[in-house]
Design a protein around this motif. Structure first.
Motif, PDB file in Angstrom:
ATOM      1  N   MET A  98       0.837  -1.188   0.000  1.00 15.16           N
ATOM      2  CA  MET A  98       0.000   0.000   0.000  1.00 15.16           C
ATOM      3  C   MET A  98       0.882   1.252   0.000  1.00 15.16           C
ATOM      4  SD  MET A  98      -3.481   0.204   0.667  1.00 15.16           S
ATOM      5  CE  MET A  98      -4.654   1.419   1.097  1.00 15.16           C
ATOM      6  N   ASP A  99       2.115   1.133   0.498  1.00 13.23           N
ATOM      7  CA  ASP A  99       3.016   2.276   0.569  1.00 13.23           C
ATOM      8  C   ASP A  99       3.418   2.761  -0.818  1.00 13.23           C
ATOM      9  OD1 ASP A  99       2.954   2.100   3.290  1.00 13.23           O
ATOM     10  OD2 ASP A  99       4.763   0.887   3.443  1.00 13.23           O
ATOM     11  N   ASN A 100       3.345   1.881  -1.832  1.00 10.58           N
ATOM     12  CA  ASN A 100       3.793   2.229  -3.175  1.00 10.58           C
ATOM     13  C   ASN A 100       2.704   2.876  -4.014  1.00 10.58           C
ATOM     14  OD1 ASN A 100       6.267   1.107  -2.524  1.00 10.58           O
ATOM     15  ND2 ASN A 100       5.748  -0.893  -3.354  1.00 10.58           N
ATOM     16  N   LEU A 101       1.526   3.117  -3.440  1.00 13.43           N
ATOM     17  CA  LEU A 101       0.431   3.713  -4.197  1.00 13.43           C
ATOM     18  C   LEU A 101       0.669   5.200  -4.391  1.00 13.43           C
ATOM     19  CD1 LEU A 101      -2.747   2.099  -2.591  1.00 13.43           C
ATOM     20  CD2 LEU A 101      -1.691   1.522  -4.765  1.00 13.43           C
ATOM     21  N   SER A 102       0.324   5.672  -5.592  1.00  8.85           N
ATOM     22  CA  SER A 102       0.400   7.112  -5.838  1.00  8.85           C
ATOM     23  C   SER A 102      -0.792   7.769  -5.151  1.00  8.85           C
ATOM     24  CB  SER A 102       0.372   7.386  -7.336  1.00  8.85           C
ATOM     25  OG  SER A 102      -0.905   7.071  -7.865  1.00  8.85           O
ATOM     26  N   ALA A 103      -0.766   9.070  -5.070  1.00  6.41           N
ATOM     27  CA  ALA A 103      -1.868   9.803  -4.445  1.00  6.41           C
ATOM     28  C   ALA A 103      -3.169   9.544  -5.203  1.00  6.41           C
ATOM     29  CB  ALA A 103      -1.552  11.291  -4.401  1.00  6.41           C
ATOM     30  N   LYS A 104      -3.069   9.456  -6.524  1.00  2.58           N
ATOM     31  CA  LYS A 104      -4.254   9.205  -7.358  1.00  2.58           C
ATOM     32  C   LYS A 104      -4.816   7.806  -7.075  1.00  2.58           C
ATOM     33  CE  LYS A 104      -5.586   8.802 -12.200  1.00  2.58           C
ATOM     34  NZ  LYS A 104      -5.098   8.727 -13.571  1.00  2.58           N
ATOM     35  N   ASP A 105      -3.916   6.804  -7.007  1.00  2.00           N
ATOM     36  CA  ASP A 105      -4.357   5.433  -6.731  1.00  2.00           C
ATOM     37  C   ASP A 105      -4.984   5.333  -5.347  1.00  2.00           C
ATOM     38  OD1 ASP A 105      -3.453   4.531  -9.198  1.00  2.00           O
ATOM     39  OD2 ASP A 105      -1.497   3.899  -8.416  1.00  2.00           O
ATOM     40  N   LEU A 106      -4.387   6.023  -4.381  1.00  2.01           N
ATOM     41  CA  LEU A 106      -4.893   5.993  -3.014  1.00  2.01           C
ATOM     42  C   LEU A 106      -6.295   6.609  -2.948  1.00  2.01           C
ATOM     43  CD1 LEU A 106      -4.173   5.135  -0.162  1.00  2.01           C
ATOM     44  CD2 LEU A 106      -3.093   7.361   0.168  1.00  2.01           C
ATOM     45  N   GLU A 107      -6.494   7.704  -3.647  1.00  2.00           N
ATOM     46  CA  GLU A 107      -7.806   8.359  -3.662  1.00  2.00           C
ATOM     47  C   GLU A 107      -8.844   7.459  -4.343  1.00  2.00           C
ATOM     48  OE1 GLU A 107     -10.864  10.729  -2.883  1.00  2.00           O
ATOM     49  OE2 GLU A 107      -8.851  10.920  -2.034  1.00  2.00           O
ATOM     50  N   HIS A 108      -8.436   6.792  -5.391  1.00  2.61           N
ATOM     51  CA  HIS A 108      -9.337   5.872  -6.099  1.00  2.61           C
ATOM     52  C   HIS A 108      -9.747   4.720  -5.174  1.00  2.61           C
ATOM     53  CE1 HIS A 108     -10.299   3.294  -9.795  1.00  2.61           C
ATOM     54  NE2 HIS A 108     -11.178   4.284  -9.770  1.00  2.61           N
ATOM     55  N   ALA A 109      -8.781   4.187  -4.398  1.00  4.20           N
ATOM     56  CA  ALA A 109      -9.067   3.102  -3.454  1.00  4.20           C
ATOM     57  C   ALA A 109     -10.017   3.585  -2.361  1.00  4.20           C
ATOM     58  CB  ALA A 109      -7.769   2.582  -2.852  1.00  4.20           C
ATOM     59  N   ARG A 110      -9.838   4.818  -1.904  1.00  5.21           N
ATOM     60  CA  ARG A 110     -10.731   5.370  -0.878  1.00  5.21           C
ATOM     61  C   ARG A 110     -12.165   5.507  -1.406  1.00  5.21           C
ATOM     62  NH1 ARG A 110      -6.443   9.759   1.127  1.00  5.21           N
ATOM     63  NH2 ARG A 110      -5.440   8.498   2.724  1.00  5.21           N
ATOM     64  N   GLN A 111     -12.294   5.934  -2.649  1.00  6.39           N
ATOM     65  CA  GLN A 111     -13.623   6.064  -3.249  1.00  6.39           C
ATOM     66  C   GLN A 111     -14.293   4.691  -3.350  1.00  6.39           C
ATOM     67  OE1 GLN A 111     -12.838   8.059  -6.966  1.00  6.39           O
ATOM     68  NE2 GLN A 111     -12.734  10.089  -6.015  1.00  6.39           N
TER      69      GLN A 111
END
Length: 129
Positions: free
Chosen positions: A1-14
């Motif tokens: 999970m540490d390697n996720l970009s900010a965009k990927d992290l936001e997508h996962a949160r959605q």
């Protein structure tokens, strides 16, 4: 999970937010799947992974800091140091024993010389040899 970009992290949160809305009854699984742009079957797969990950995250863990992975090189070096310290101790004791033996031999040699010097004395007159 540490390697996720900010965009990927936001997508996962959605995605997680949609799963929570479906689980709480605010949306149907069909609506959640449509919002995510996937089939209902894929939605249920994602929901299952999310619930499994949440369950694992909520498991009890031992108190204190987690164990650090062992550094095998460090452990090998510690063992080598311990072996060398033992060898050094044994070498020091060997030197001590040799010094004591040498002192003992010197003492014996002195006593031997004293004893043989006393036996070389000339007999007194009137004594038989």
């Amino acid at each position: 999970m540490d390697n996720l970009s900010a965009k990927d992290l936001e997508h996962a949160r959605q995605r997680a937010a949609i799963v929570f809305k479906v689980r709480s009854g605010q949306l149907t699984a069909e609506e959640g799947a449509r919002l995510l742009g996937v089939s209902r079957k894929t939605y249920y797969e994602w929901e299952g992974r999310a619930l499994q990950a949440m369950t694992q995250a909520m498991e009890d863990r031992p108190a204190g800091r987690p164990e650090q992975p062992q550094d095998t090189e460090k452990e090998e070096l510690k063992a080598r140091v311990q072996t060398l310290e033992h060898q050094l101790t044994m070498a020091k004791k060997t030197v001590e024993v040799r010094a004591l033996l040498h002192a003992y031999e010197m003492q014996c040699e002195k006593e031997k010389r004293r004893g043989s010097a006393g036996s070389k004395k000339k007999p007194r007159s009137g004594q038989k040899q």
